[in-house]
Scaffold this motif. Structure first.
Motif, PDB file in Angstrom:
ATOM      1  N   ALA A  14       0.814  -1.222   0.000  1.00 23.80           N
ATOM      2  CA  ALA A  14       0.000   0.000   0.000  1.00 23.80           C
ATOM      3  C   ALA A  14       0.844   1.267   0.000  1.00 23.80           C
ATOM      4  O   ALA A  14       0.476   2.257  -0.650  1.00 23.80           O
ATOM      5  CB  ALA A  14      -0.941   0.000   1.210  1.00 23.80           C
ATOM      6  N   VAL A  15       1.961   1.274   0.727  1.00 30.33           N
ATOM      7  CA  VAL A  15       2.776   2.488   0.819  1.00 30.33           C
ATOM      8  C   VAL A  15       3.349   2.880  -0.546  1.00 30.33           C
ATOM      9  O   VAL A  15       3.121   4.002  -1.019  1.00 30.33           O
ATOM     10  CB  VAL A  15       3.880   2.330   1.876  1.00 30.33           C
ATOM     11  CG1 VAL A  15       4.864   3.503   1.798  1.00 30.33           C
ATOM     12  CG2 VAL A  15       3.270   2.253   3.276  1.00 30.33           C
ATOM     13  N   VAL A  33      -9.813  -0.417  -9.178  1.00 27.75           N
ATOM     14  CA  VAL A  33      -9.691  -1.726  -8.519  1.00 27.75           C
ATOM     15  C   VAL A  33      -9.831  -1.579  -7.004  1.00 27.75           C
ATOM     16  O   VAL A  33     -10.505  -2.393  -6.347  1.00 27.75           O
ATOM     17  CB  VAL A  33      -8.343  -2.385  -8.877  1.00 27.75           C
ATOM     18  CG1 VAL A  33      -8.148  -3.672  -8.072  1.00 27.75           C
ATOM     19  CG2 VAL A  33      -8.262  -2.673 -10.369  1.00 27.75           C
ATOM     20  N   ALA A  34      -9.224  -0.534  -6.451  1.00 25.71           N
ATOM     21  CA  ALA A  34      -9.299  -0.320  -5.009  1.00 25.71           C
ATOM     22  C   ALA A  34     -10.726  -0.045  -4.560  1.00 25.71           C
ATOM     23  O   ALA A  34     -11.181  -0.563  -3.534  1.00 25.71           O
ATOM     24  CB  ALA A  34      -8.382   0.835  -4.605  1.00 25.71           C
ATOM     25  N   PHE A  35     -11.454   0.754  -5.322  1.00 25.46           N
ATOM     26  CA  PHE A  35     -12.848   1.057  -4.973  1.00 25.46           C
ATOM     27  C   PHE A  35     -13.724  -0.197  -5.026  1.00 25.46           C
ATOM     28  O   PHE A  35     -14.578  -0.418  -4.167  1.00 25.46           O
ATOM     29  CB  PHE A  35     -13.417   2.131  -5.892  1.00 25.46           C
ATOM     30  CG  PHE A  35     -13.091   3.525  -5.471  1.00 25.46           C
ATOM     31  CD1 PHE A  35     -13.132   3.895  -4.136  1.00 25.46           C
ATOM     32  CD2 PHE A  35     -12.742   4.484  -6.405  1.00 25.46           C
ATOM     33  CE1 PHE A  35     -12.831   5.190  -3.739  1.00 25.46           C
ATOM     34  CE2 PHE A  35     -12.441   5.782  -6.017  1.00 25.46           C
ATOM     35  CZ  PHE A  35     -12.483   6.139  -4.679  1.00 25.46           C
ATOM     36  N   TYR A  43      -5.954   1.059   2.650  1.00 21.24           N
ATOM     37  CA  TYR A  43      -4.717   1.749   3.022  1.00 21.24           C
ATOM     38  C   TYR A  43      -4.140   2.562   1.872  1.00 21.24           C
ATOM     39  O   TYR A  43      -3.599   3.656   2.084  1.00 21.24           O
ATOM     40  CB  TYR A  43      -3.675   0.730   3.491  1.00 21.24           C
ATOM     41  CG  TYR A  43      -3.837   0.296   4.930  1.00 21.24           C
ATOM     42  CD1 TYR A  43      -5.061   0.413   5.588  1.00 21.24           C
ATOM     43  CD2 TYR A  43      -2.768  -0.240   5.645  1.00 21.24           C
ATOM     44  CE1 TYR A  43      -5.211   0.010   6.887  1.00 21.24           C
ATOM     45  CE2 TYR A  43      -2.913  -0.634   6.967  1.00 21.24           C
ATOM     46  CZ  TYR A  43      -4.135  -0.518   7.579  1.00 21.24           C
ATOM     47  OH  TYR A  43      -4.275  -0.913   8.878  1.00 21.24           O
ATOM     48  N   SER A  44      -4.211   2.045   0.660  1.00 18.60           N
ATOM     49  CA  SER A  44      -3.630   2.765  -0.481  1.00 18.60           C
ATOM     50  C   SER A  44      -4.345   4.086  -0.716  1.00 18.60           C
ATOM     51  O   SER A  44      -3.729   5.075  -1.145  1.00 18.60           O
ATOM     52  CB  SER A  44      -3.686   1.893  -1.741  1.00 18.60           C
ATOM     53  OG  SER A  44      -5.032   1.619  -2.106  1.00 18.60           O
ATOM     54  N   ARG A  45      -5.642   4.131  -0.432  1.00 16.98           N
ATOM     55  CA  ARG A  45      -6.385   5.380  -0.603  1.00 16.98           C
ATOM     56  C   ARG A  45      -5.916   6.424   0.403  1.00 16.98           C
ATOM     57  O   ARG A  45      -5.739   7.602   0.075  1.00 16.98           O
ATOM     58  CB  ARG A  45      -7.886   5.137  -0.442  1.00 16.98           C
ATOM     59  CG  ARG A  45      -8.468   4.137  -1.405  1.00 16.98           C
ATOM     60  CD  ARG A  45      -8.195   4.511  -2.844  1.00 16.98           C
ATOM     61  NE  ARG A  45      -8.746   5.832  -3.173  1.00 16.98           N
ATOM     62  CZ  ARG A  45      -8.436   6.518  -4.253  1.00 16.98           C
ATOM     63  NH1 ARG A  45      -7.530   6.042  -5.103  1.00 16.98           N
ATOM     64  NH2 ARG A  45      -9.001   7.683  -4.485  1.00 16.98           N
ATOM     65  N   TYR A  46      -5.728   6.004   1.642  1.00 12.54           N
ATOM     66  CA  TYR A  46      -5.217   6.921   2.660  1.00 12.54           C
ATOM     67  C   TYR A  46      -3.809   7.385   2.307  1.00 12.54           C
ATOM     68  O   TYR A  46      -3.474   8.564   2.460  1.00 12.54           O
ATOM     69  CB  TYR A  46      -5.200   6.230   4.026  1.00 12.54           C
ATOM     70  CG  TYR A  46      -6.551   6.129   4.683  1.00 12.54           C
ATOM     71  CD1 TYR A  46      -7.100   7.210   5.368  1.00 12.54           C
ATOM     72  CD2 TYR A  46      -7.282   4.951   4.622  1.00 12.54           C
ATOM     73  CE1 TYR A  46      -8.338   7.119   5.972  1.00 12.54           C
ATOM     74  CE2 TYR A  46      -8.530   4.852   5.224  1.00 12.54           C
ATOM     75  CZ  TYR A  46      -9.050   5.935   5.897  1.00 12.54           C
ATOM     76  OH  TYR A  46     -10.282   5.844   6.495  1.00 12.54           O
TER      77      TYR A  46
END
Length: 315
Positions: free
Chosen positions: A113-114, A135-137, A197-200
């Protein structure tokens, strides 16, 4: 720091006590006594009343609560009449398995994610950013159990790459070595965690890129690799510290849905089985442990933020 810790610990104790009272009363209304579980559904009223008096379940609710809290302070989490075993022993058998499952998934998710969030921030509105965002959504909005069932159907039944069931071993070392059985539950958890986490991380990195010290570093001619490595990553990772702290309850209390779907013998599956069997002592202990870990996670996150960012002052 000392004054802050004292205030936070005092507040945490009050919160935990309030939660314990609420949960105890709620479960007591639903399941006032395990007498029927112990004696059987054909036990007569006189026998049930006698058993309740002998084991303290005929006492007023407040007396039962105080007795339970006194035992809890001394490390006694209660006794499971369904499993015929102490709750502490049941937890001791399973907590390491849940910690491994969630801990491994959390570690792998952070490693993905980072850099993924930083890539999206640096390449904002690019094709890659849009694809990852989509994809994340989808993964974030998808119900957990649906993802697990789809993964089992595709990767364990249709294409038998992995096992449809998690490792059933009682040895943690054997579980850690059984990648064929653990890959699917851990992988599914990683997908779900990375989706959030990737969104944050993307949002934090985008905000950091607009700061003056980033612009100054670029104006001085510092290579982009050093700008990102020295100035962006550390500051953009601050929200991750809070998220990791809030993950402590799941780390030690288990993941209910994934453990149930993959039949993994951790604390989450123990809670589910106790719920179906009306195992009141286990349900109460699990809920209180989750509440305590949530409070501890918040405190650890706040303290970790002060270490990671000296600009934050505890008040």
């Amino acid at each position: 720091m000392t004054a802050y810790l004292i205030r936070r610990v005092g507040t945490s104790v009050v919160i935990v006590l309030g939660i314990s009272v609420f949960i105890f009363l709620l479960l007591h209304v639903i399941y006032p006594s395990p007498a029927i579980t112990v004696l059987g559904p054909k036990a007569n009223t006189a026998l049930i009343n006698a058993w309740n008096r002998e084991h303290g379940f005929a006492d007023p609710v407040i007396v039962q609560y105080l007795h339970y809290m006194n035992n809890l302070i001394h490390g006694d989490l209660g006794f499971s009449y369904v499993a015929n075993q102490s709750v502490a022993a049941l937890f001791q058998e399973r907590w390491a398995r849940s910690a491994y499952l969630t801990g491994m998934a959390l570690l792998l998710a952070i490693l993905v994610a980072v850099p993924l969030g930083i890539y999206q921030a640096v390449r904002r509105n690019s094709v890659g950013d849009n694809v990852v965002t989509t994809v994340a959504f989808v993964a974030y909005a998808m119900p957990d159990f649906f993802l697990y069932l789809v993964a089992i159907e595709l990767l364990a039944l249709t294409i038998p790459i992995f096992s449809f069931e998690a490792s059933q071993s009682t040895s943690l070392w054997e579980i850690m070595g059984d990648w064929h059985a653990m890959a699917l539950p851990i992988g599914c958890l990683v997908v779900l965690i990375v989706a959030g986490y990737s969104r944050y991380m993307r949002s934090a990195a985008m905000d950091t890129l607009t700061q003056d010290y980033i612009k100054a570093a670029r104006a001085k001619g510092l290579p982009e690799r050093l700008v990102l490595g020295r100035h962006l990553v550390r500051n953009a990772c601050l929200p991750m510290v809070t998220l990791i702290g809030l993950s402590i309850p799941a780390l030690l209390a288990g993941n209910l849905i994934v453990e149930t779907v993959f039949n993994y013998p951790g604390l989450g599956l123990l809670f589910y089985n106790s719920l179906t069997n009306s195992d009141y002592p286990v349900l109460l202990a699990y809920t209180l442990v989750g509440a305590v870990l949530t409070v501890i996670g918040n405190l650890v996150a706040d303290l970790a933020l002060t270490v990671a960012d000296p600009r934050i002052r505890l008040t």
